[in-house]
Design a protein around this motif. Structure first.
Motif, PDB file in Angstrom:
ATOM      1  N   PHE A  32     -25.703  11.374  24.412  1.00  0.00           N
ATOM      2  CA  PHE A  32     -26.933  11.143  23.655  1.00  0.00           C
ATOM      3  C   PHE A  32     -28.081  10.767  24.584  1.00  0.00           C
ATOM      4  CE2 PHE A  32     -24.694   9.932  19.424  1.00  0.00           C
ATOM      5  CZ  PHE A  32     -24.442  11.259  19.183  1.00  0.00           C
ATOM      6  N   ARG A  33     -27.815   9.891  25.552  1.00  0.00           N
ATOM      7  CA  ARG A  33     -28.876   9.503  26.496  1.00  0.00           C
ATOM      8  C   ARG A  33     -29.335  10.711  27.310  1.00  0.00           C
ATOM      9  NH1 ARG A  33     -27.419   3.881  29.402  1.00  0.00           N
ATOM     10  NH2 ARG A  33     -29.515   4.177  30.215  1.00  0.00           N
ATOM     11  N   GLY A  34     -28.386  11.541  27.727  1.00  0.00           N
ATOM     12  CA  GLY A  34     -28.740  12.751  28.467  1.00  0.00           C
ATOM     13  C   GLY A  34     -29.543  13.724  27.623  1.00  0.00           C
ATOM     14  N   LYS A  35     -29.154  13.911  26.371  1.00  0.00           N
ATOM     15  CA  LYS A  35     -29.875  14.832  25.481  1.00  0.00           C
ATOM     16  C   LYS A  35     -31.290  14.337  25.228  1.00  0.00           C
ATOM     17  CE  LYS A  35     -30.502  18.224  22.615  1.00  0.00           C
ATOM     18  NZ  LYS A  35     -31.051  19.451  23.164  1.00  0.00           N
ATOM     19  N   ASN A  39     -34.665  16.376  26.322  1.00  0.00           N
ATOM     20  CA  ASN A  39     -35.684  16.699  25.327  1.00  0.00           C
ATOM     21  C   ASN A  39     -37.046  16.135  25.717  1.00  0.00           C
ATOM     22  OD1 ASN A  39     -33.892  18.099  23.740  1.00  0.00           O
ATOM     23  ND2 ASN A  39     -33.562  16.430  22.292  1.00  0.00           N
ATOM     24  N   ARG A  40     -37.069  14.901  26.191  1.00  0.00           N
ATOM     25  CA  ARG A  40     -38.340  14.289  26.623  1.00  0.00           C
ATOM     26  C   ARG A  40     -38.921  15.041  27.816  1.00  0.00           C
ATOM     27  NH1 ARG A  40     -35.336   8.835  26.107  1.00  0.00           N
ATOM     28  NH2 ARG A  40     -35.816   8.256  23.973  1.00  0.00           N
ATOM     29  N   TYR A  73     -39.742  12.926  34.367  1.00  0.00           N
ATOM     30  CA  TYR A  73     -39.157  12.388  33.139  1.00  0.00           C
ATOM     31  C   TYR A  73     -37.642  12.249  33.259  1.00  0.00           C
ATOM     32  CZ  TYR A  73     -43.043  11.834  29.938  1.00  0.00           C
ATOM     33  OH  TYR A  73     -44.164  11.372  29.301  1.00  0.00           O
ATOM     34  N   LEU A  74     -36.995  13.221  33.877  1.00  0.00           N
ATOM     35  CA  LEU A  74     -35.548  13.100  34.081  1.00  0.00           C
ATOM     36  C   LEU A  74     -35.230  11.913  34.988  1.00  0.00           C
ATOM     37  CD1 LEU A  74     -34.384  16.808  34.498  1.00  0.00           C
ATOM     38  CD2 LEU A  74     -33.877  15.270  32.596  1.00  0.00           C
ATOM     39  N   GLN A  75     -36.016  11.751  36.041  1.00  0.00           N
ATOM     40  CA  GLN A  75     -35.792  10.633  36.958  1.00  0.00           C
ATOM     41  C   GLN A  75     -35.973   9.287  36.254  1.00  0.00           C
ATOM     42  OE1 GLN A  75     -38.415  11.244  40.279  1.00  0.00           O
ATOM     43  NE2 GLN A  75     -37.497  13.228  40.761  1.00  0.00           N
ATOM     44  N   ALA A  76     -37.011   9.185  35.447  1.00  0.00           N
ATOM     45  CA  ALA A  76     -37.284   7.914  34.771  1.00  0.00           C
ATOM     46  C   ALA A  76     -36.256   7.604  33.691  1.00  0.00           C
ATOM     47  CB  ALA A  76     -38.690   7.944  34.163  1.00  0.00           C
ATOM     48  N   ASN A  77     -35.871   8.602  32.923  1.00  0.00           N
ATOM     49  CA  ASN A  77     -34.980   8.369  31.791  1.00  0.00           C
ATOM     50  C   ASN A  77     -33.507   8.274  32.174  1.00  0.00           C
ATOM     51  OD1 ASN A  77     -36.539   8.343  29.144  1.00  0.00           O
ATOM     52  ND2 ASN A  77     -37.420  10.102  30.214  1.00  0.00           N
ATOM     53  N   THR A 155     -35.440  22.479  24.656  1.00  0.00           N
ATOM     54  CA  THR A 155     -36.566  23.396  24.559  1.00  0.00           C
ATOM     55  C   THR A 155     -37.717  22.677  23.885  1.00  0.00           C
ATOM     56  OG1 THR A 155     -35.032  25.241  24.301  1.00  0.00           O
ATOM     57  CG2 THR A 155     -37.311  25.646  23.690  1.00  0.00           C
ATOM     58  N   ALA A 156     -38.922  22.950  24.336  1.00  0.00           N
ATOM     59  CA  ALA A 156     -40.112  22.364  23.698  1.00  0.00           C
ATOM     60  C   ALA A 156     -41.217  23.400  23.715  1.00  0.00           C
ATOM     61  CB  ALA A 156     -40.537  21.106  24.410  1.00  0.00           C
TER      62      ALA A 156
END
Length: 161
Positions: A32-35, A39-40, A73-77, A155-156
């Motif tokens: 869930f955290r990865g998804k 997405n973000r 965003y991937l690095q931060a999240n 996807t966005a």
């Protein structure tokens, strides 16, 4: 004596079952955290318009800015360094790998269907957008389960027009 042996065996079975359940719950939380992170990152990347093209009235996503924003965003999240490796204190233990990053710009006919047979993914975009696929490995808390890896897809599309 046999009762003591029985209690020890049952405690071992109970502890193994408890470890398995804990590992499964932590794996789902990691997924869930990865998804959410993917997405973000895809959403942030899709909002990176090329200012010069926008001045001409064209909605074109700046690919280099989109890629950089998705990486940030991937690095931060996910608490990663610049190379995708987990920082100290991160819930991950292995490198996060970006498998696919594609910008679908307004120069294509919409609705546009993105297909990837390699990652078994297809999505229809109605506006310019970004497709992001990331490989994430679950760092097992116990050695009860087999290792788990996911190919998380996100996807966005551009919003606000």
């Amino acid at each position: 004596m046999y009762k003591l042996l029985f209690v020890i065996v049952m405690m071992t079975v109970w502890l193994a079952a408890h470890a398995l359940q804990t590992d499964q719950e932590l794996a789902v939380q990691t997924l869930f955290r990865g998804k959410h992170a993917v997405n973000r990152a895809a959403h942030a990347a899709a909002q990176q318009l090329d200012a010069a093209e926008l001045a001409e009235g064209r909605l074109i996503i700046d690919e280099s800015a989109a890629s950089a924003q998705a990486a940030r965003y991937l690095q931060a999240n996910l608490q990663l360094d610049g190379a995708g490796n987990p920082l100290p204190g991160s819930f991950l233990k292995e490198r996060v790998e970006v498998l696919a990053f594609e910008v679908v710009n307004g120069d294509r006919a919409f609705p546009y269907t993105y297909r990837s047979d390699l990652y078994d993914y297809d999505v229809t975009l109605h506006k310019p957008g970004v497709v992001l696929i990331v490989r994430l490995a679950y760092p097992r808390a116990f050695q009860v389960m087999e290792p788990i890896e996911w190919e998380i897809k996100g996807t966005a599309e551009l919003t606000g027009y």
